[in-house]
Design a protein around this motif. Structure first.
Motif, PDB file in Angstrom:
ATOM      1  N   ALA A  60       2.477  50.992  26.669  1.00 39.45           N
ATOM      2  CA  ALA A  60       3.632  50.997  25.758  1.00 39.45           C
ATOM      3  C   ALA A  60       3.711  52.339  25.033  1.00 39.45           C
ATOM      4  O   ALA A  60       4.803  52.904  24.861  1.00 39.45           O
ATOM      5  CB  ALA A  60       3.545  49.843  24.768  1.00 39.45           C
ATOM      6  N   GLN A  61       2.560  52.857  24.636  1.00 44.75           N
ATOM      7  CA  GLN A  61       2.522  54.163  23.979  1.00 44.75           C
ATOM      8  C   GLN A  61       3.008  55.249  24.945  1.00 44.75           C
ATOM      9  O   GLN A  61       3.810  56.110  24.565  1.00 44.75           O
ATOM     10  CB  GLN A  61       1.098  54.468  23.508  1.00 44.75           C
TER      11      GLN A  61
ATOM     12  N   ASP B  71      -1.708  59.715  23.420  1.00 43.44           N
ATOM     13  CA  ASP B  71      -3.042  60.269  23.211  1.00 43.44           C
ATOM     14  C   ASP B  71      -4.036  59.835  24.282  1.00 43.44           C
ATOM     15  O   ASP B  71      -5.235  59.893  24.092  1.00 43.44           O
ATOM     16  CB  ASP B  71      -3.566  59.934  21.810  1.00 43.44           C
ATOM     17  N   GLY B  72      -3.504  59.426  25.421  1.00 42.40           N
ATOM     18  CA  GLY B  72      -4.366  59.036  26.528  1.00 42.40           C
ATOM     19  C   GLY B  72      -4.910  60.257  27.241  1.00 42.40           C
ATOM     20  O   GLY B  72      -4.561  61.391  26.941  1.00 42.40           O
TER      21      GLY B  72
ATOM     22  N   GLN C 120      -4.902  48.130  27.671  1.00 41.24           N
ATOM     23  CA  GLN C 120      -4.068  48.761  28.695  1.00 41.24           C
ATOM     24  C   GLN C 120      -2.581  48.582  28.383  1.00 41.24           C
ATOM     25  O   GLN C 120      -1.796  49.514  28.523  1.00 41.24           O
ATOM     26  CB  GLN C 120      -4.395  48.183  30.081  1.00 41.24           C
ATOM     27  N   ARG C 121      -2.205  47.394  27.962  1.00 37.58           N
ATOM     28  CA  ARG C 121      -0.799  47.144  27.628  1.00 37.58           C
ATOM     29  C   ARG C 121      -0.360  48.014  26.460  1.00 37.58           C
ATOM     30  O   ARG C 121       0.730  48.596  26.484  1.00 37.58           O
ATOM     31  CB  ARG C 121      -0.590  45.659  27.318  1.00 37.58           C
ATOM     32  N   ALA C 122      -1.202  48.134  25.441  1.00 40.47           N
ATOM     33  CA  ALA C 122      -0.870  48.973  24.281  1.00 40.47           C
ATOM     34  C   ALA C 122      -0.773  50.439  24.701  1.00 40.47           C
ATOM     35  O   ALA C 122       0.139  51.166  24.274  1.00 40.47           O
ATOM     36  CB  ALA C 122      -1.919  48.787  23.186  1.00 40.47           C
TER      37      ALA C 122
ATOM     38  N   ALA D 240      -7.190  63.144  35.646  1.00 36.51           N
ATOM     39  CA  ALA D 240      -8.570  62.722  35.367  1.00 36.51           C
ATOM     40  C   ALA D 240      -8.683  61.203  35.300  1.00 36.51           C
ATOM     41  O   ALA D 240      -9.624  60.619  35.840  1.00 36.51           O
ATOM     42  CB  ALA D 240      -9.054  63.352  34.064  1.00 36.51           C
ATOM     43  N   VAL D 241      -7.727  60.562  34.658  1.00 32.73           N
ATOM     44  CA  VAL D 241      -7.761  59.113  34.482  1.00 32.73           C
ATOM     45  C   VAL D 241      -7.651  58.388  35.823  1.00 32.73           C
ATOM     46  O   VAL D 241      -8.298  57.368  36.045  1.00 32.73           O
ATOM     47  CB  VAL D 241      -6.635  58.663  33.521  1.00 32.73           C
TER      48      VAL D 241
END
Length: 121
Positions: free
Chosen positions: A49-50, A63-64, A44-46, A69-70
């Protein structure tokens, strides 16, 4: 003067440090910590940050999943969204990010509020 907000924030390492502080604050807050009970926090942290790197003009492509939807089944309220935004602002302030730049980050995040908030207070 740095050209992008990403550069003004200090790039990847600085954003990663802010995100770590941000999630430390969230996990210490009983109001919102529960949203992350079953979440791999390293991932989640990565991911966060992205996302922040991407929306601040960094050389990073997010690219999440789609925001709606999430967050659809999470039941995030406006008050919880605001609490999380406050933690982000406080984390940015902890790293001496200028107020104008903090406001710019929060404006970027706020642009996703309708996709993230799915419940009433």
């Amino acid at each position: 003067m740095a050209d992008t907000l990403y550069e003004r924030l200090g790039g990847e390492d600085a954003i990663t440090a802010v995100v770590d502080e941000f999630y430390d604050r969230i996990m210490a807050d009983d109001q919102v910590a529960g949203y992350f009970d079953d979440v791999d926090m390293q991932k989640q942290r990565a991911h966060q940050a992205q996302f922040i790197s991407s929306v601040t003009g960094g050389p990073v492509e997010y690219d999440g999943g789609e925001m709606e939807a999430v967050h659809a089944d999470m039941g995030i309220t406006p008050a919880d969204f605001q609490a999380i935004a406050t933690h982000l602002d406080d984390a940015l302030a902890e790293f001496d990010v200028a107020e104008d730049d903090r406001e710019s980050v929060l404006e970027e995040i706020a642009s996703y509020q309708d996709a993230i908030v799915t419940a009433a207070d």
